[in-house]
Design an enzyme around this catalytic site. Structure first.
Site, short mmCIF file in Angstrom:
data_model
loop_
_atom_site.label_atom_id
_atom_site.label_comp_id
_atom_site.label_asym_id
_atom_site.label_seq_id
_atom_site.Cartn_x
_atom_site.Cartn_y
_atom_site.Cartn_z
N THR A 63 0.83 -1.21 0.00
CA THR A 63 0.00 0.00 0.00
C THR A 63 0.87 1.27 0.00
OG1 THR A 63 -0.05 0.01 2.43
CG2 THR A 63 -1.82 -1.14 1.31
N HIS A 64 0.28 2.35 -0.56
CA HIS A 64 0.78 3.72 -0.32
C HIS A 64 -0.43 4.43 0.28
CE1 HIS A 64 4.67 3.71 -2.22
NE2 HIS A 64 4.20 3.27 -3.36
N ASP A 93 4.36 0.68 1.94
CA ASP A 93 5.59 1.11 1.25
C ASP A 93 5.89 2.56 1.62
OD1 ASP A 93 7.62 1.47 -0.59
OD2 ASP A 93 6.36 1.13 -2.37
N LYS A 95 8.68 4.00 2.81
CA LYS A 95 10.03 4.53 2.47
C LYS A 95 10.47 5.62 3.46
CE LYS A 95 9.91 3.52 -2.49
NZ LYS A 95 8.50 3.15 -2.73
N ASP A 98 14.21 9.48 7.55
CA ASP A 98 14.59 10.61 8.42
C ASP A 98 15.38 10.11 9.63
OD1 ASP A 98 14.59 13.25 9.56
OD2 ASP A 98 12.64 13.63 8.61
N GLY A 100 16.22 8.91 13.48
CA GLY A 100 15.55 7.87 14.26
C GLY A 100 14.32 8.35 15.01
N SER A 153 14.19 0.45 -8.94
CA SER A 153 13.93 -0.03 -10.30
C SER A 153 14.04 1.08 -11.34
CB SER A 153 12.50 -0.60 -10.36
OG SER A 153 11.55 0.39 -10.01
N GLN A 221 10.19 4.43 -14.70
CA GLN A 221 10.04 3.05 -14.22
C GLN A 221 10.58 2.10 -15.29
OE1 GLN A 221 10.05 0.95 -11.98
NE2 GLN A 221 7.98 0.69 -11.17
P1 BMP Z 1 4.01 -0.34 -10.96
O1 BMP Z 1 4.11 -1.89 -11.04
O2 BMP Z 1 2.64 0.16 -11.26
O3 BMP Z 1 5.09 0.36 -11.75
O4 BMP Z 1 4.22 0.05 -9.43
C1 BMP Z 1 5.41 -0.22 -8.75
C2 BMP Z 1 5.28 0.06 -7.27
O5 BMP Z 1 6.51 -0.27 -6.62
C3 BMP Z 1 5.00 1.52 -6.90
O6 BMP Z 1 4.14 1.51 -5.78
C4 BMP Z 1 6.35 2.08 -6.48
O7 BMP Z 1 6.22 3.05 -5.46
C5 BMP Z 1 7.08 0.86 -5.96
N1 BMP Z 1 8.56 0.86 -6.18
C6 BMP Z 1 9.11 0.86 -7.45
O8 BMP Z 1 8.41 0.88 -8.46
N2 BMP Z 1 10.48 0.81 -7.58
C7 BMP Z 1 11.32 0.79 -6.51
O9 BMP Z 1 12.52 0.70 -6.69
C8 BMP Z 1 10.75 0.78 -5.22
C9 BMP Z 1 9.37 0.81 -5.07
O10 BMP Z 1 8.85 0.78 -3.86
#
Ligand code: BMP
Length: 279
Positions: A63-64, A93, A95, A98, A100, A153, A221
């Site tokens: 989730t976000h 997710d 991420k 910041d 501790g 990624s 992406q």
């Molecule tokens: P999608 O398969 O629609 O591209 O979504 C990928 C998901 O993974 C998104 O929620 C993104 O925030 C997360 N993500 C990513 O794509 N690459 C990373 O390196 C780390 C991620 O959390």
């Protein structure tokens, strides 16, 4: 003992003491699914409908929660009900990135109270080990697990080379709470210092950037197939978002179901080929 790459998910569950890691591996084996669906939609109704449709095919929902416009705490309760109904784990997710003290507050408090409901969350290693100290002070007593973002990624990612190595070293020093990585390949042996060995080490690798039909999204992406990710790069869980719910926020449940089934099958086939079994 066979190399981690050749072990089944249930054999590996026995190696883990962290409850979130153990539960995820056991769920994967029980459901024969290494598929995590990332549900990045902005309306509660779309979010819950997609999860109810893909539920039977997944081990984990990612989730976000901060992108949901009509968020209220009942969403969390409904998500938890779906997680029991369909037997999957939950991964926010977030991420974290910041100091501790701040991440401990962000994890425990505010509108979302992530630690209360998310079995797994993640953090950027950029602040150094203190981020783990902060998050584990909240998550460890609740049996939660943390993933470090060792790689990303996206095209041009800065999480490479010595940054990735330091991330793995941070994880090794905190194995009670850090259960693995967001990364594009296995991290075994990365960042070892002279005299250190990674024999017996078993970090989970969860991998986003997975798609069967397109290679990118025009916003940086980059997609690889489940076969490339699980068989060739040795990753454990494929994370798929838009490849499953499409461009219309999953408006057609039958199309969403068919894609979830397709990715589950591809991910599981790649795993079976990796361990050399069709069982
Ligand atoms: P999608 O398969 O629609 O591209 O979504 C990928 C998901 O993974 C998104 O929620 C993104 O925030 C997360 N993500 C990513 O794509 N690459 C990373 O390196 C780390 C991620 O959390």
């Amino acid at each position: 003992m066979a190399s981690i790459l050749k072990q089944t998910y249930s054999q590996r569950a026995a190696n883990h003491t962290n409850p979130a890691a153990k539960a995820l591996l056991e769920t994967i084996e029980r459901k024969r699914s290494n598929l995590c669906v990332s549900v990045d939609v902005t309306q509660k109704a779309d979010f819950l409908r997609i999860i109810d449709v893909v539920g039977p095919y997944i081990c984990l929902v990612k989730t976000h929660v901060d992108v949901i416009e009509d968020f209220d705490y009942s969403l969390v309760e409904q998500l938890q009900e779906l997680s029991v109904k369909h037997d999957f784990q939950i991964f926010e997710d977030r991420k974290f990135a910041d100091i501790g003290n701040t991440v401990a507050l962000q994890y425990s408090s505010g509108v979302y109270k992530i630690a209360q409901w998310s079995h797994i969350t993640n953090a950027h290693p950029v602040p150094g080990p203190s981020i783990i100290t902060g998050l584990s002070s909240v998550g460890l007593p609740l049996g939660r697990g943390l993933l470090l973002l060792a790689e990303m990624s996206t095209k041009g990612s800065l999480a490479v080379g010595s940054y990735t190595e330091e991330a793995v070293r941070m994880a090794r020093a905190n194995r009670d709470f850090v259960i693995g990585f967001i990364a594009q390949r296995r991290m075994d042996g990365i960042g070892l210092r002279d005299g250190e060995s990674s024999v017996g080490e078993d970090f989970l690798v969860l991998t986003p950037g997975v798609g069967l039909d397109v290679k990118g999204d025009g916003m940086g992406q980059q997609y690889r197939t489940p076969r490339e990710v699980v068989l060739e790069s040795g990753c454990d869980v494929i994370i798929v978002g838009r490849g499953i719910y499409g461009k219309d926020n999953g408006a057609n449940p039958e199309a969403v179901r068919a894609q979830a089934e397709r990715y589950r099958e591809e991910g599981w086939k790649a795993y079976q080929e990796r361990i050399g079994s069709t069982a």
